[in-house]
Design a protein around this motif. Structure first.
Motif, PDB file in Angstrom:
ATOM      1  N   LEU A 332       0.821  -1.211   0.000  1.00 24.24           N
ATOM      2  CA  LEU A 332       0.000   0.000   0.000  1.00 24.24           C
ATOM      3  C   LEU A 332       0.854   1.260   0.000  1.00 24.24           C
ATOM      4  O   LEU A 332       0.569   2.230  -0.699  1.00 24.24           O
ATOM      5  CB  LEU A 332      -0.918   0.002   1.226  1.00 24.24           C
ATOM      6  N   GLU A 333       1.921   1.246   0.798  1.00 27.27           N
ATOM      7  CA  GLU A 333       2.794   2.417   0.868  1.00 27.27           C
ATOM      8  C   GLU A 333       3.481   2.654  -0.475  1.00 27.27           C
ATOM      9  O   GLU A 333       3.690   3.801  -0.880  1.00 27.27           O
ATOM     10  CB  GLU A 333       3.830   2.212   1.972  1.00 27.27           C
ATOM     11  N   LYS A 334       3.803   1.583  -1.168  1.00 29.67           N
ATOM     12  CA  LYS A 334       4.510   1.713  -2.442  1.00 29.67           C
ATOM     13  C   LYS A 334       3.572   2.094  -3.586  1.00 29.67           C
ATOM     14  O   LYS A 334       3.857   3.022  -4.354  1.00 29.67           O
ATOM     15  CB  LYS A 334       5.214   0.390  -2.768  1.00 29.67           C
ATOM     16  N   ALA A 335       2.441   1.398  -3.707  1.00 30.84           N
ATOM     17  CA  ALA A 335       1.554   1.596  -4.861  1.00 30.84           C
ATOM     18  C   ALA A 335       0.322   2.438  -4.547  1.00 30.84           C
ATOM     19  O   ALA A 335      -0.299   2.985  -5.450  1.00 30.84           O
ATOM     20  CB  ALA A 335       1.120   0.229  -5.416  1.00 30.84           C
ATOM     21  N   GLY A 336      -0.054   2.527  -3.274  1.00 32.22           N
ATOM     22  CA  GLY A 336      -1.239   3.297  -2.926  1.00 32.22           C
ATOM     23  C   GLY A 336      -2.533   2.510  -3.021  1.00 32.22           C
ATOM     24  O   GLY A 336      -3.581   2.990  -2.585  1.00 32.22           O
ATOM     25  N   HIS A 337      -2.459   1.310  -3.596  1.00 30.13           N
ATOM     26  CA  HIS A 337      -3.670   0.485  -3.719  1.00 30.13           C
ATOM     27  C   HIS A 337      -3.257  -0.966  -3.945  1.00 30.13           C
ATOM     28  O   HIS A 337      -2.098  -1.253  -4.301  1.00 30.13           O
ATOM     29  CB  HIS A 337      -4.536   0.969  -4.887  1.00 30.13           C
ATOM     30  N   LEU A 338      -4.172  -1.866  -3.760  1.00 24.99           N
ATOM     31  CA  LEU A 338      -3.947  -3.274  -4.104  1.00 24.99           C
ATOM     32  C   LEU A 338      -5.297  -3.931  -4.361  1.00 24.99           C
ATOM     33  O   LEU A 338      -6.330  -3.476  -3.864  1.00 24.99           O
ATOM     34  CB  LEU A 338      -3.150  -3.999  -3.013  1.00 24.99           C
ATOM     35  N   ASP A 339      -5.277  -5.010  -5.134  1.00 24.83           N
ATOM     36  CA  ASP A 339      -6.510  -5.705  -5.514  1.00 24.83           C
ATOM     37  C   ASP A 339      -6.375  -7.195  -5.243  1.00 24.83           C
ATOM     38  O   ASP A 339      -5.413  -7.838  -5.675  1.00 24.83           O
ATOM     39  CB  ASP A 339      -6.822  -5.494  -7.003  1.00 24.83           C
ATOM     40  N   GLY A 340      -7.351  -7.719  -4.525  1.00 22.93           N
ATOM     41  CA  GLY A 340      -7.511  -9.168  -4.393  1.00 22.93           C
ATOM     42  C   GLY A 340      -6.367  -9.904  -3.743  1.00 22.93           C
ATOM     43  O   GLY A 340      -5.929 -10.935  -4.257  1.00 22.93           O
ATOM     44  N   GLN A 341      -5.859  -9.402  -2.624  1.00 22.62           N
ATOM     45  CA  GLN A 341      -4.794 -10.123  -1.924  1.00 22.62           C
ATOM     46  C   GLN A 341      -5.400 -11.016  -0.852  1.00 22.62           C
ATOM     47  O   GLN A 341      -6.241 -10.595  -0.064  1.00 22.62           O
ATOM     48  CB  GLN A 341      -3.805  -9.142  -1.297  1.00 22.62           C
ATOM     49  N   ASP A 342      -4.941 -12.282  -0.826  1.00 18.96           N
ATOM     50  CA  ASP A 342      -5.425 -13.213   0.192  1.00 18.96           C
ATOM     51  C   ASP A 342      -4.865 -12.828   1.555  1.00 18.96           C
ATOM     52  O   ASP A 342      -3.691 -12.452   1.685  1.00 18.96           O
ATOM     53  CB  ASP A 342      -4.993 -14.645  -0.142  1.00 18.96           C
TER      54      ASP A 342
END
Length: 498
Positions: A332-342
């Protein structure tokens, strides 16, 4: 020569001696406006060194020097200062611009006052004009005027003697929609720039004292009847020897509109946040402290708002795996978002459930936060595990099953587990791909060793490496992994056909 004339001439010589050294300019004239004498200061203010250059009388003076008021209106002959004095008029503060006809590019500014000298009988005997050089003052005033008008900060100036506005700049007109005539000459009671000021009593007191008015918010009435939120401040200043107050303004209306829009947006967000059936959590991006949770999240985890809000996610410890927690926030800190992580979540009663987490960065009340949305996939995971277990139980020897059945089982596994591992077929070596292909054909280790002309131990080592890279633990799981990716189907069909 009579005694009276001698006395008169003696008095004039004494008068001339007295005033010749004054810094103010002095011009003496007869009652018929004939110019008698001027001191050096008066000549210097006209760019002359000889009195004859002034002209013999008002008419000749007017031919040699054009006079204008500061509003750029030219003076007629009967309005020239000597003419006004000769007509019996008294004045004390007349400001005129003086331009020589021989040099129109050159201009002085004179401030004049009149004086009539009388004889012993009290009758007018001599006309006097007293001049002071106001050129530098006028230049400074002109610079101020230009700066004042060009300044984009809205401003008005009121005269303290009668509290009427004498100047307004373009910034104020543009901010309010007034035209110049609606401002100039009006009093502060008619156009109240301190209306609804947060400290109006103090502002009025300071205005009466002619002292600085500190910054404060106020509602400025507009011509259409509406109002505008502003910050107003007052600064005393001197203009043309008159005490005045400069009011300056900052338009807060754009900020107020932005705040209203932000508040409405946050209200909409809050409503949708609370009403959504998907478990959702908001935490501070800096310290991961929980800012808010919705009802669905509390129903999922069993925690209450008191047990969550204000505490960090690490302290609550509802993420089952510390490494997964660190990886989540690092991404999150690197990309600002994430999708569908287990992610595995530990409920309040220590029960662990499987979730898929998606997250994004949001700004709430000027604070950067993370919005985490979680989907409980525990039942889906349980179904997948049950399916894999069933396949492993019945597929102890894959050679017993037809290619069609294996592919159907693989397809069923694929439907229940759409998120495939990140391992690629190309991550396997050529020999490992050969081994995997023969496993998919249903060959045992000895048969693979014979086919590839390898030692059985070597084959077993290759099989173990394939399992490790694919993240599987059995032959059937390796076959399903390959079928999910459409691998080796052609070879098996060819073999079956034979």
């Amino acid at each position: 020569m009579s005694q009276a004339v001698l006395a008169s001439e003696t008095n004039r010589r004494q008068l001339q001696q007295i005033i010749s050294g004054l810094s103010d300019g002095v011009i003496l004239a007869e009652l018929d406006q004939s110019i008698l004498w001027a001191n050096e200061a008066a000549l210097t203010m006209h760019g002359l060194d000889d009195i004859s250059a002034l002209g013999a009388n008002t008419g000749e003076y007017a031919e040699r020097f054009a006079l204008r008021y500061r509003n750029n209106h030219s003076l007629s002959l009967d309005s020239y200062p000597l003419s006004r004095v000769a007509s019996g008029e008294e004045f004390s503060d007349v400001v005129v611009e003086v331009t020589p006809a021989a040099d129109p590019e050159r201009t002085w500014v004179h401030r004049l006052r009149s004086l009539v000298l009388t004889n012993s009988a009290g009758k007018p005997e001599l006309l006097v004009l007293i001049l002071s050089d106001a050129t530098e003052w006028a230049s400074a005033e002109q610079r101020f005027e230009k700066t004042f008008n060009a300044n984009p900060a809205p401003a008005v100036i009121c005269r303290l003697s009668d509290l009427r506005y004498i100047k307004v700049n373009q910034g104020f007109l543009e901010m309010t929609g007034y035209n110049r005539d609606q401002v100039i000459g009006r009093s502060v009671y008619e156009l109240d720039v301190l209306e609804q000021a947060e400290r109006k009593a103090l502002a009025i007191q300071r205005l009466g004292e002619g002292s600085t008015i500190p910054q404060m918010q106020a509602e400025l009435k507009l011509p259409d009847g509406s109002s505008k939120l502003v910050i107003v401040a007052g600064q005393p200043l001197d203009m043309s020897d008159e005490d005045c107050m400069l009011f300056s303004f900052t338009d807060l209306e754009p900020r107020r509109k932005a705040e209203i829009a932000l508040r409405q947006s946050e209200e909409r967000f809050a409503k949708s946040f609370r009403l959504t059936p998907v478990p959702t959590l908001v935490c501070d991006a800096g310290n991961q402290q929980v800012v808010d949770v919705n009802e669905a999240f509390m129903n999922l985890t069993g925690y209450t708002t008191e047990e969550l809000i204000g505490k960090s996610i690490a302290d609550i410890d509802f993420v089952d795996n510390g490494n997964a927690y660190a990886q989540l926030f690092a991404l999150l800190e690197k990309a600002g978002h994430l999708d569908g992580q287990d992610l595995q979540i530990r409920k309040k009663g220590k029960e662990v459930i499987d979730c898929v987490v998606s997250a994004d960065t949001v700004t709430l009340q000027d604070t950067t936060c993370y919005l985490l949305v979680m989907m409980d996939i525990t039942e889906r995971k349980r179904s997948e595990l049950e399916l894999v277990t069933a396949i492993e139980e019945v597929m102890q020897d894959a050679s017993w099953f037809s290619q069609t059945l294996i592919e159907k089982l693989a397809n069923a596994k694929s439907v229940n587990r759409p998120n495939l591992p990140n391992v690629s077929f190309t991550d396997l070596t050529a020999r490992e791909r050969d081994v995997l292909g023969l496993i998919c054909e249903g060959l045992a280790d000895k048969e693979i060793a014979s086919r590839l002309k390898l030692a059985p131990n070597t084959v077993r080592n290759h099989v173990a490496t394939v399992y490790s890279k694919l993240g599987v633990h059995s032959r059937s799981a390796a076959i399903v992994w390959a079928r999910e990716r459409g691998l080796f189907a052609g070879e098996r069909r060819t073999k079956s056909a034979k």
